[in-house]
Design an enzyme around this catalytic site. Sequence first.
Site, PDB file in Angstrom:
ATOM      1  N   CYS A 227       5.257   3.261  -0.690  1.00 58.39           N
ATOM      2  CA  CYS A 227       5.394   3.796   0.664  1.00 58.39           C
ATOM      3  C   CYS A 227       4.612   5.108   0.731  1.00 58.39           C
ATOM      4  O   CYS A 227       3.697   5.321  -0.062  1.00 58.39           O
ATOM      5  CB  CYS A 227       6.856   3.951   1.067  1.00 58.39           C
ATOM      6  SG  CYS A 227       7.788   5.222   0.190  1.00 58.39           S
TER       7      CYS A 227
ATOM      8  N   ARG B  36      11.840   4.625   1.573  1.00 57.14           N
ATOM      9  CA  ARG B  36      11.699   3.166   1.584  1.00 57.14           C
ATOM     10  C   ARG B  36      11.451   2.557   0.213  1.00 57.14           C
ATOM     11  O   ARG B  36      12.180   1.642  -0.200  1.00 57.14           O
ATOM     12  CB  ARG B  36      10.563   2.755   2.537  1.00 57.14           C
ATOM     13  CG  ARG B  36      10.880   3.028   3.988  1.00 57.14           C
ATOM     14  CD  ARG B  36       9.677   2.799   4.873  1.00 57.14           C
ATOM     15  NE  ARG B  36       8.722   3.884   4.660  1.00 57.14           N
ATOM     16  CZ  ARG B  36       7.577   3.996   5.315  1.00 57.14           C
ATOM     17  NH1 ARG B  36       7.211   3.063   6.192  1.00 57.14           N
ATOM     18  NH2 ARG B  36       6.769   5.017   5.097  1.00 57.14           N
TER      19      ARG B  36
ATOM     20  N   ASP C  47       9.525   3.999   8.780  1.00 53.34           N
ATOM     21  CA  ASP C  47       9.937   5.103   7.919  1.00 53.34           C
ATOM     22  C   ASP C  47      11.152   5.805   8.520  1.00 53.34           C
ATOM     23  O   ASP C  47      11.067   6.345   9.618  1.00 53.34           O
ATOM     24  CB  ASP C  47       8.783   6.089   7.770  1.00 53.34           C
ATOM     25  CG  ASP C  47       8.998   7.105   6.676  1.00 53.34           C
ATOM     26  OD1 ASP C  47      10.111   7.166   6.108  1.00 53.34           O
ATOM     27  OD2 ASP C  47       8.046   7.841   6.380  1.00 53.34           O
TER      28      ASP C  47
END
Length: 154
Positions: free
Chosen positions: A8, A14, A120
């Site tokens: 990420c 994440r 996100d």
Amino acid sequence: MFKILLVCTGNTCRSPMAAALLAHRAAQANMADSVSVESAGLAACRQPASAPARAVMRQAGLNLDNHISQQLEPAQAEAADLVLTMTAAHKRAVLGMAPGAAAKVYTLAEFAGQTGDVPDPFGGSEAEYQNCASQLDKLLTGCWEKIVTLAGKK
């Protein structure tokens, strides 16, 4: 050992949550000795997992308390057997830094047979992190049989 790398942006939300969920799934399937799960970020700067990510994973019985974000290195992507990114932009960035990994880089949704990105949750509420973790878990469920098959061929 079948090596999976989740990527990420900052490696604080994440990808560490996805890595924890996937490592737990591998352990439950008695595959912890044959599947290795790591995470990294494209703009990571040695930070702990975000507090909401740690809280949401604790609620799932998982622990991110010792996670420290790490910057993705091209060699790490090259060494992985499978690279799963959270967004199409992440995939393009990984391919730009490690073009030799092209055959094994996918977005998580793409590998699960779906479309779209994993948004996100950084800076969001714990509920947003919970929604993100739920989306990650569903996508990982969609990937699991492919992972088992690939790991079995390694």
